[in-house]
Design a protein around this motif. Structure first.
Motif, PDB file in Angstrom:
ATOM      1  N   LEU A  41       5.657 -19.052 -27.288  1.00 62.44           N
ATOM      2  CA  LEU A  41       5.327 -18.760 -28.681  1.00 62.44           C
ATOM      3  C   LEU A  41       6.196 -17.663 -29.297  1.00 62.44           C
ATOM      4  O   LEU A  41       6.224 -17.511 -30.514  1.00 62.44           O
ATOM      5  N   THR A  42       6.904 -16.908 -28.477  1.00 68.77           N
ATOM      6  CA  THR A  42       7.783 -15.862 -29.021  1.00 68.77           C
ATOM      7  C   THR A  42       9.195 -16.369 -29.278  1.00 68.77           C
ATOM      8  O   THR A  42      10.057 -15.619 -29.726  1.00 68.77           O
ATOM      9  N   ASP A  43       9.414 -17.637 -28.973  1.00 68.53           N
ATOM     10  CA  ASP A  43      10.737 -18.244 -29.166  1.00 68.53           C
ATOM     11  C   ASP A  43      10.812 -18.877 -30.550  1.00 68.53           C
ATOM     12  O   ASP A  43      10.075 -19.809 -30.866  1.00 68.53           O
ATOM     13  N   PHE A  44      11.705 -18.366 -31.396  1.00 69.50           N
ATOM     14  CA  PHE A  44      11.889 -18.908 -32.735  1.00 69.50           C
ATOM     15  C   PHE A  44      13.298 -19.484 -32.916  1.00 69.50           C
ATOM     16  O   PHE A  44      13.679 -19.872 -34.014  1.00 69.50           O
TER      17      PHE A  44
ATOM     18  N   SER B 198      15.123 -21.700 -30.270  1.00 67.52           N
ATOM     19  CA  SER B 198      15.376 -23.028 -29.713  1.00 67.52           C
ATOM     20  C   SER B 198      14.842 -24.096 -30.661  1.00 67.52           C
ATOM     21  O   SER B 198      13.877 -23.874 -31.401  1.00 67.52           O
ATOM     22  N   VAL B 199      15.464 -25.261 -30.628  1.00 71.21           N
ATOM     23  CA  VAL B 199      15.079 -26.336 -31.545  1.00 71.21           C
ATOM     24  C   VAL B 199      13.614 -26.724 -31.402  1.00 71.21           C
ATOM     25  O   VAL B 199      12.886 -26.807 -32.404  1.00 71.21           O
ATOM     26  N   PRO B 200      13.110 -26.970 -30.168  1.00 65.23           N
ATOM     27  CA  PRO B 200      11.700 -27.366 -30.055  1.00 65.23           C
ATOM     28  C   PRO B 200      10.735 -26.319 -30.595  1.00 65.23           C
ATOM     29  O   PRO B 200       9.790 -26.653 -31.314  1.00 65.23           O
ATOM     30  N   MET B 201      10.964 -25.041 -30.282  1.00 65.03           N
ATOM     31  CA  MET B 201      10.017 -24.012 -30.697  1.00 65.03           C
ATOM     32  C   MET B 201      10.149 -23.669 -32.179  1.00 65.03           C
ATOM     33  O   MET B 201       9.159 -23.383 -32.851  1.00 65.03           O
ATOM     34  N   ARG B 202      11.378 -23.692 -32.704  1.00 67.49           N
ATOM     35  CA  ARG B 202      11.523 -23.455 -34.137  1.00 67.49           C
ATOM     36  C   ARG B 202      10.831 -24.555 -34.936  1.00 67.49           C
ATOM     37  O   ARG B 202      10.137 -24.310 -35.927  1.00 67.49           O
ATOM     38  N   THR B 203      11.017 -25.779 -34.459  1.00 70.31           N
ATOM     39  CA  THR B 203      10.360 -26.912 -35.103  1.00 70.31           C
ATOM     40  C   THR B 203       8.845 -26.792 -34.975  1.00 70.31           C
ATOM     41  O   THR B 203       8.106 -27.052 -35.932  1.00 70.31           O
ATOM     42  N   PHE B 204       8.389 -26.394 -33.795  1.00 72.77           N
ATOM     43  CA  PHE B 204       6.957 -26.215 -33.566  1.00 72.77           C
ATOM     44  C   PHE B 204       6.355 -25.245 -34.577  1.00 72.77           C
ATOM     45  O   PHE B 204       5.320 -25.528 -35.205  1.00 72.77           O
ATOM     46  N   HIS B 205       6.983 -24.094 -34.758  1.00 73.04           N
ATOM     47  CA  HIS B 205       6.429 -23.067 -35.647  1.00 73.04           C
ATOM     48  C   HIS B 205       6.417 -23.521 -37.107  1.00 73.04           C
ATOM     49  O   HIS B 205       5.434 -23.292 -37.824  1.00 73.04           O
ATOM     50  N   ILE B 206       7.486 -24.150 -37.557  1.00 65.62           N
ATOM     51  CA  ILE B 206       7.519 -24.607 -38.950  1.00 65.62           C
ATOM     52  C   ILE B 206       6.555 -25.765 -39.165  1.00 65.62           C
ATOM     53  O   ILE B 206       5.943 -25.899 -40.231  1.00 65.62           O
ATOM     54  N   THR B 207       6.379 -26.583 -38.121  1.00 64.27           N
ATOM     55  CA  THR B 207       5.462 -27.716 -38.227  1.00 64.27           C
ATOM     56  C   THR B 207       4.021 -27.256 -38.395  1.00 64.27           C
ATOM     57  O   THR B 207       3.306 -27.724 -39.289  1.00 64.27           O
ATOM     58  N   TRP B 208       3.587 -26.319 -37.552  1.00 64.43           N
ATOM     59  CA  TRP B 208       2.191 -25.881 -37.683  1.00 64.43           C
ATOM     60  C   TRP B 208       1.990 -25.091 -38.970  1.00 64.43           C
ATOM     61  O   TRP B 208       0.911 -25.183 -39.600  1.00 64.43           O
ATOM     62  N   LEU B 209       2.994 -24.342 -39.398  1.00 65.58           N
ATOM     63  CA  LEU B 209       2.881 -23.585 -40.644  1.00 65.58           C
ATOM     64  C   LEU B 209       2.751 -24.531 -41.850  1.00 65.58           C
ATOM     65  O   LEU B 209       1.937 -24.305 -42.763  1.00 65.58           O
ATOM     66  N   SER B 210       3.534 -25.599 -41.845  1.00 68.95           N
ATOM     67  CA  SER B 210       3.454 -26.572 -42.934  1.00 68.95           C
ATOM     68  C   SER B 210       2.107 -27.289 -42.928  1.00 68.95           C
ATOM     69  O   SER B 210       1.509 -27.535 -43.982  1.00 68.95           O
TER      70      SER B 210
END
Length: 441
Positions: A11-14, A16-28
């Motif tokens: 969760l502290t990874d912003f 890498s592609v998977p984790m950046r996508t993960f964070h923007i996905t849940w935020l959206s």
């Protein structure tokens, strides 16, 4: 394919592609839920302004979740063909239009139309689940799906608490109540547009690249829509998908229903004011901080220990507990006991949602978008059906909750009918073994 995906949820990874996508996905997804139910905690004000009856409010509740059924079915198909990045961006931009539009409603009819169209953004759930499913290995896909969905669903709880404060802020600036709730929705619409920009600019369709950047043959493989385990017609004959459709209606459909009626329930049954009722109702959604993720985590653990059967057994157990907790909540007449039982119910319902989507990726890998769309639509179909109970003048909200509690418990006994062939079980065991060996970046 597995070697390109993330093998753990850092969760502290912003970066890498998977984790950046993960964070923007849940935020959206969070913003979609915030906008979807943004008007719910203000419905007491809208009810007074438009002189709405209980039947009309019930119709609005049904309308708010109806359009999502069709959109979830449609977007699962679209996502399999153009990728989640563009699909999500288009949905966020389109969803802002009716959110702006509700601010201009001047009657029950115009409000109802806007509320119906706002429901389209509820289809963001399918895109969220699709995107996290293609970014993470089997080892953590249940946890990743549950966490992204849970943090997104959190928007439904936060909006119950925040929108009354935004409304009060506009009142403090000198605006009338009729203008204040409208301006509150305008602010929400701009939030959707901001997320649309972030999604298009900073996410990626697959770990290897965007849809348009991949060669045709690789694109077909990654999209997972070519003939493989079955063609689309055969897929729709799979009873397990439709059983999960009903199961998800029994858990996520209940969450949508609570989001729509909880504030009014606390106002009418316990005599709370707008802000206090919003706070109580918001506690239900706040459990999404960890509850849905917890469902995915436990489903993954059962999956590691007992394979796909383990995932199914856990789903049956938590769904039964959800129904029992809802039955308890429906009988409470004292505020603190009602809130306590609601929190227990919230924990169970959101864990059941996470457990459901810890099973979904294993039904048919070649048609993940379609399966996710169908099962996701089940949640909204459940909310549509449940909404008719709250239109009835002869049933109190508490009585309606009691009926639904019994229904959920009954559905839990059908969960073990979800079965997998020995070949499928063995295949997934091998995939799991490889996933356990993958070192995540």
């Amino acid at each position: 394919m597995e070697q390109h995906k993330a093998g753990r949820l850092n969760l502290t990874d912003f970066k890498s592609v998977p984790m950046r996508t993960f964070h923007i996905t849940w935020l959206s997804f969070f913003m979609c839920f915030f906008a979807w139910f943004g008007i719910a905690p203000l419905m007491a004000v809208v009810r007074d302004e438009f002189s709405l009856t209980k039947s009309q409010i019930g119709t609005i509740i049904v309308a708010s979740v109806s359009a999502t059924v069709i959109m979830r079915l449609l977007l699962g198909y679209v996502c399999d063909r153009i990728g989640p990045r563009k699909t999500y961006t288009y949905l966020l931009a389109f969803g802002s239009i009716p959110v702006f539009g509700i601010a201009f409603s001047n009657s029950y009819e115009t409000f109802l139309i806007a509320r119906l169209l706002i429901g389209c953004i509820g289809a963001s759930f399918v895109l969220t689940q699709y995107h996290t499913s293609v970014m993470f290995t089997s080892r953590v896909v249940g946890t990743a799906n549950a966490t992204s969905a849970g943090w997104g669903n959190l928007g439904g709880g936060v909006t119950q608490m925040v929108m009354p404060l935004v409304f009060t802020g506009f009142l403090g600036l000198g605006f009338a109540a009729s203008m204040s709730w409208r301006l509150s929705m305008v602010v929400t619409a701009f939030g959707l547009l901001l997320c649309a920009f972030l999604y298009f600019r900073y996410t990626q369709d697959f770990p290897q690249g965007n849809w348009d950047e991949l060669k045709d043959e690789r694109k077909k493989d990654l999209a997972q829509h070519i003939d493989g385990e079955s063609n689309l017609k055969e897929l729709l004959k799979d009873y397990r998908i439709w059983l999960l459709f009903v199961i998800y209606g029994a858990c996520f459909g209940m969450e949508l229903t609570i989001n729509n009626v909880a504030a009014l329930y606390y106002i009418d049954r316990f005599g709370l004011d707008l802000k206090s009722a919003g706070l109580m109702a918001g506690l239900f959604g706040l459990m999404n901080i960890f509850a849905r993720s917890l469902g995915g985590v436990w489903a993954d653990r059962f999956g590691v220990q007992s394979g796909l059967k383990g995932r199914v057994r856990f789903l049956a157990l938590i769904l039964f507990l959800e129904g029992a907790a809802l039955l308890l909540f429906s009988s409470m007449d004292i505020l603190w006991t009602a809130v306590f039982s609601m929190i227990i119910f919230s924990l169970c319902v959101q864990m059941a949602e996470g457990a459901t989507y810890a099973v979904v990726p294993f039904i048919n890998r070649k048609h993940l978008g379609v399966v996710s769309g169908i099962v996701g639509a089940g949640g909204n179909m459940g909310a549509v059906v449940f909404g008719f109970l709250f239109r009835s003048e002869s049933l109190s909200y508490g009585d309606a909750f009691g009926v639904l509690g019994i229904f959920v418990m009954a559905v839990s006994f059908a969960v073990p009918l979800i079965r997998f062939s020995p070949e499928k079980e063995n295949f997934e065991k091998e995939v799991m073994a490889r996933a356990m060996a993958v070192k995540s970046p």
